[in-house]
Design a protein around this motif. Structure first.
Motif, PDB file in Angstrom:
ATOM      1  N   PRO A 312      31.156 -10.671 -11.937  1.00  0.00           N
ATOM      2  CA  PRO A 312      31.797  -9.598 -12.663  1.00  0.00           C
ATOM      3  C   PRO A 312      32.564 -10.419 -13.621  1.00  0.00           C
ATOM      4  O   PRO A 312      33.095 -11.458 -13.485  1.00  0.00           O
ATOM      5  CB  PRO A 312      32.690  -8.876 -11.540  1.00  0.00           C
ATOM      6  N   GLY A 313      33.022  -9.527 -14.464  1.00  0.00           N
ATOM      7  CA  GLY A 313      33.789 -10.214 -15.510  1.00  0.00           C
ATOM      8  C   GLY A 313      33.477  -9.885 -17.168  1.00  0.00           C
ATOM      9  O   GLY A 313      32.316  -8.939 -17.263  1.00  0.00           O
ATOM     10  N   VAL A 314      34.094  -9.932 -18.060  1.00  0.00           N
ATOM     11  CA  VAL A 314      33.941  -9.527 -19.490  1.00  0.00           C
ATOM     12  C   VAL A 314      33.136 -10.418 -20.284  1.00  0.00           C
ATOM     13  O   VAL A 314      32.657 -10.238 -21.116  1.00  0.00           O
ATOM     14  CB  VAL A 314      35.332  -9.236 -20.320  1.00  0.00           C
ATOM     15  N   LYS A 315      33.057 -11.765 -19.828  1.00  0.00           N
ATOM     16  CA  LYS A 315      32.370 -12.859 -20.560  1.00  0.00           C
ATOM     17  C   LYS A 315      30.710 -12.976 -20.449  1.00  0.00           C
ATOM     18  O   LYS A 315      30.479 -12.696 -19.232  1.00  0.00           O
ATOM     19  CB  LYS A 315      32.827 -14.246 -20.209  1.00  0.00           C
ATOM     20  N   ASN A 316      30.072 -12.824 -21.435  1.00  0.00           N
ATOM     21  CA  ASN A 316      28.633 -12.898 -21.342  1.00  0.00           C
ATOM     22  C   ASN A 316      28.059 -13.573 -22.509  1.00  0.00           C
ATOM     23  O   ASN A 316      28.974 -14.132 -23.238  1.00  0.00           O
ATOM     24  CB  ASN A 316      28.176 -11.502 -21.435  1.00  0.00           C
ATOM     25  N   TYR A 317      26.860 -13.758 -22.435  1.00  0.00           N
ATOM     26  CA  TYR A 317      26.056 -14.550 -23.575  1.00  0.00           C
ATOM     27  C   TYR A 317      25.084 -13.789 -23.803  1.00  0.00           C
ATOM     28  O   TYR A 317      24.211 -13.349 -22.994  1.00  0.00           O
ATOM     29  CB  TYR A 317      25.747 -16.052 -23.062  1.00  0.00           C
ATOM     30  N   GLY A 318      24.694 -13.780 -25.246  1.00  0.00           N
ATOM     31  CA  GLY A 318      23.483 -12.995 -25.947  1.00  0.00           C
ATOM     32  C   GLY A 318      22.325 -13.950 -25.918  1.00  0.00           C
ATOM     33  O   GLY A 318      22.102 -15.016 -25.451  1.00  0.00           O
ATOM     34  N   LEU A 319      21.821 -13.899 -27.268  1.00  0.00           N
ATOM     35  CA  LEU A 319      20.867 -14.842 -27.626  1.00  0.00           C
ATOM     36  C   LEU A 319      21.447 -15.715 -28.958  1.00  0.00           C
ATOM     37  O   LEU A 319      21.339 -15.420 -30.090  1.00  0.00           O
ATOM     38  CB  LEU A 319      19.327 -14.319 -28.115  1.00  0.00           C
ATOM     39  N   GLY A 320      22.151 -16.655 -28.533  1.00  0.00           N
ATOM     40  CA  GLY A 320      22.991 -17.714 -29.330  1.00  0.00           C
ATOM     41  C   GLY A 320      24.333 -17.039 -29.741  1.00  0.00           C
ATOM     42  O   GLY A 320      24.924 -17.605 -30.865  1.00  0.00           O
ATOM     43  N   ILE A 321      24.659 -16.279 -29.064  1.00  0.00           N
ATOM     44  CA  ILE A 321      26.283 -15.749 -29.243  1.00  0.00           C
ATOM     45  C   ILE A 321      26.889 -15.275 -28.083  1.00  0.00           C
ATOM     46  O   ILE A 321      26.127 -14.876 -27.237  1.00  0.00           O
ATOM     47  CB  ILE A 321      26.020 -14.439 -30.195  1.00  0.00           C
ATOM     48  N   LEU A 323      29.806 -13.244 -25.922  1.00  0.00           N
ATOM     49  CA  LEU A 323      30.183 -11.970 -26.004  1.00  0.00           C
ATOM     50  C   LEU A 323      31.422 -11.659 -25.051  1.00  0.00           C
ATOM     51  O   LEU A 323      31.310 -12.200 -23.765  1.00  0.00           O
ATOM     52  CB  LEU A 323      29.208 -10.882 -25.412  1.00  0.00           C
ATOM     53  N   ASN A 324      32.282 -10.847 -25.299  1.00  0.00           N
ATOM     54  CA  ASN A 324      33.348 -10.288 -24.606  1.00  0.00           C
ATOM     55  C   ASN A 324      33.006  -8.940 -24.494  1.00  0.00           C
ATOM     56  O   ASN A 324      33.177  -7.991 -25.407  1.00  0.00           O
ATOM     57  CB  ASN A 324      34.732 -10.611 -25.025  1.00  0.00           C
ATOM     58  N   GLU A 325      32.688  -8.368 -23.245  1.00  0.00           N
ATOM     59  CA  GLU A 325      32.361  -6.920 -23.297  1.00  0.00           C
ATOM     60  C   GLU A 325      33.457  -6.235 -22.115  1.00  0.00           C
ATOM     61  O   GLU A 325      33.558  -6.573 -21.025  1.00  0.00           O
ATOM     62  CB  GLU A 325      30.996  -6.857 -22.431  1.00  0.00           C
ATOM     63  N   TRP A 326      33.998  -5.454 -22.667  1.00  0.00           N
ATOM     64  CA  TRP A 326      35.257  -4.693 -21.949  1.00  0.00           C
ATOM     65  C   TRP A 326      34.553  -3.176 -21.798  1.00  0.00           C
ATOM     66  O   TRP A 326      33.832  -2.621 -22.721  1.00  0.00           O
ATOM     67  CB  TRP A 326      36.591  -4.743 -22.764  1.00  0.00           C
TER      68      TRP A 326
END
Length: 387
Positions: A312-321, A323-326
Motif C-alpha cells: 500500500p502507498g501512493v508511490k508507483n512506477y509506470g513505463l519509464g516514469i 508516479l504518485n497516485e492519491w
C-alpha cells in the motif's frame, strides 16, 4: 439617360463582372505544422503574472539560495513562465551555465530511453511483452520481458553491486553495457527475486534496454537516440555522453563545495543515465508527449499507469516514469535523478499541462523539493515551506 450612355455603362458592368469572376480569391496561407506539435490554449497575462511571482519566490527561497548551479524552468501549455540559469559548467575556468549548457540528467535519462522503446513498440518494431531472450539468447533466467525492464519488475540485480568483486569485474576497469550482459550470461549472477512479483528500482534494467534499442535499430545507442528522438524534437543541445570521446569536454559534476567529482568505472554505461540535456530541450520532449503522433492514446495509457501494487502507498512506477497516485488528488508524474554531483528533477503535470524541470550539477538535494511547486497549479497535497 441616352442610349449611348446606357450602352457604355452596360459594357463597363459586364467587363467588371467578368473580371470579378475570373480574378482568383486571395489564397489562405497554409501552415505546415510540426509532426508532434500540440495546440494548447493561450495563457493569460494575469495568470502568468500570478504564477511567476509564486515560482520566483519558491526558486529564490528553496532552490537558488542553496548554492544552486544549473538550470530551472517552469512552463504552462508550452509557455515558459519562469526560467533561470546559475552557477558554472566548469568551476575552474568559470564557464557559466546558460540556457544552452547540456547538463547530466542522471536517471531522468531513463524517461528518454523508455520513450524510444515505446515508440519502437508503437511502430511494431518490438513487443514489450517479448522475453528478453529474444535479444539475449544466452541469458540464463526465464520470465523477464521488456516490460519488466521498463517498470523495474525484472528481478535482475544492480550492476553497481554485482560487478564489485574482482573475480566478477572489479573497480578498476571501465564497464560498458556489453560487459553487463556478458557477465549476467556467464558469471552465474543470481536473481534478486522472481520476475514480475514486485518492484525494485534497478539501473541494470535500463542498461539492457539501451542494448535492445541497438539490436532493433541496428544503430549504436547514442546514434539511435539522436535519430529517433533528439533530432525529430529539435533537442539541439541533447546528446548521449560517450566516455572515451567526451570526458574532457562535458560540463563537470561537483560536490556542494565545488570539489570536482571524478568519473568512475560506471561512467561508460548508458540507458540508465548519461544523457546530457537542457531544461528547454526537456520541455520540447514533454510537449511532444501530449501529441498522439508521438505517443498514441493507447501507448499513453500504458506508460502513465502504475504496475506495482503489492504494497500500500501512493508511490508507483509506470513505463519509464515515477508516479504518485492519491485517492483525492491529481496523479503526479515525475522522475528524479542522482549521479555523482548531478541532482535532477523532471515533473510533468498531465492534467494541468505544466512542465517543471530542475537540473543541478553541484550536489543539491533541494532540487527534489520541486514537486511541492505542483500545488501552485492544481490539486496536489503539498505545502511550500520556504527555508
Amino acid at each position: 439617360m441616352s442610349i449611348r450612355y446606357f450602352s457604355i455603362l452596360l459594357v463597363l458592368i459586364i467587363v467588371s463582372c467578368k473580371e470579378s469572376t475570373t480574378t482568383p480569391a486571395p489564397k489562405k496561407e497554409i501552415v505546415i505544422k510540426e509532426p508532434f506539435e500540440v495546440e494548447f490554449s493561450k495563457v493569460s497575462k494575469k495568470y502568468k503574472k500570478e504564477k511567476q511571482a509564486e515560482i520566483s519566490n519558491f526558486y529564490n527561497e528553496t532552490i537558488k539560495k542553496n548554492k544552486f548551479s544549473g538550470g530551472f524552468l517552469v512552463a504552462k501549455n508550452g509557455e515558459i513562465l519562469f526560467e533561470n540559469y546559475n552557477g558554472f559548467a566548469n568551476y575552474k575556468t568559470k564557464k557559466e551555465v546558460t540556457a544552452t549548457t547540456p547538463l547530466h540528467l542522471a536517471s531522468v535519462s531513463k524517461v528518454l530511453t523508455a520513450a524510444v522503446v515505446m515508440r519502437l513498440y508503437d511502430e511494431k518494431k518490438l513487443d514489450i511483452n517479448q522475453n528478453i531472450k529474444t535479444y539475449f539468447p544466452n541469458f540464463p533466467h526465464d520470465g523477464i520481458t521488456i516490460k519488466t525492464l521498463l517498470n523495474h519488475r525484472s528481478g535482475i540485480p544492480n550492476y553497481a553491486y554485482f560487478t564489485e568483486p574482482d573475480n566478477i569485474w572489479g573497480r578498476k576497469k571501465i564497464l560498458h553495457n556489453e560487459d553487463i550482459i556478458d557477465l549476467l550470461c556467464t558469471k552465474n549472477i543470481p536473481m534478486e527475486y522472481r520476475p514480475d512479483t514486485r518492484f525494485s528500482y534497478c539501473n541494470t534494467n535500463y542498461a539492457l534496454l539501451a542494448l535492445i534499442i541497438e539490436k532493433v535499430t541496428k544503430l549504436p545507442y547514442p546514434e539511435a537516440m539522436k535519430q529517433l528522438l533528439f533530432e525529430p524534437l529539435k533537442m539541439q543541445n541533447t546528446f548521449v555522453f560517450e566516455y572515451e570521446q567526451q570526458k574532457d569536454t562535458v560540463s563537470l559534476s561537483y560536490k556542494s563545495n565545488w570539489h570536482t567529482i571524478p568519473f568512475d568505472q560506471f561512467d561508460a554505461v548508458y540507458g540508465d543515465k548519461n544523457i546530457y540535456s537542457t531544461p528547454q530541450d526537456l520541455l520540447k520532449f514533454d510537449l511532444a508527449s501530449y501529441s498522439e503522433n508521438f505517443f498514441s492514446k493507447k501507448l499513453k495509457e500504458e506508460i502513465f499507469k502504475g504496475y506495482s501494487y503489492e504494497r500500500p502507498g501512493v508511490k508507483n512506477y509506470g513505463l519509464g516514469i515515477r508516479l504518485n497516485e492519491w485517492d483525492n488528488y491529481n496523479t503526479l508524474c515525475y522522475h528524479n535523478g542522482w549521479w555523482h554531483g548531478s541532482t535532477t528533477s523532471y515533473i510533468t503535470l498531465k492534467k494541468d499541462t505544466v512542465t517543471m524541470i530542475a537540473l543541478s550539477n553541484n550536489y543539491n538535494k533541494k532540487v527534489y523539493q520541486l514537486k511541492k511547486l505542483s500545488s501552485v497549479f492544481g490539486e496536489y497535497p503539498f505545502e511550500i515551506e520556504n527555508d
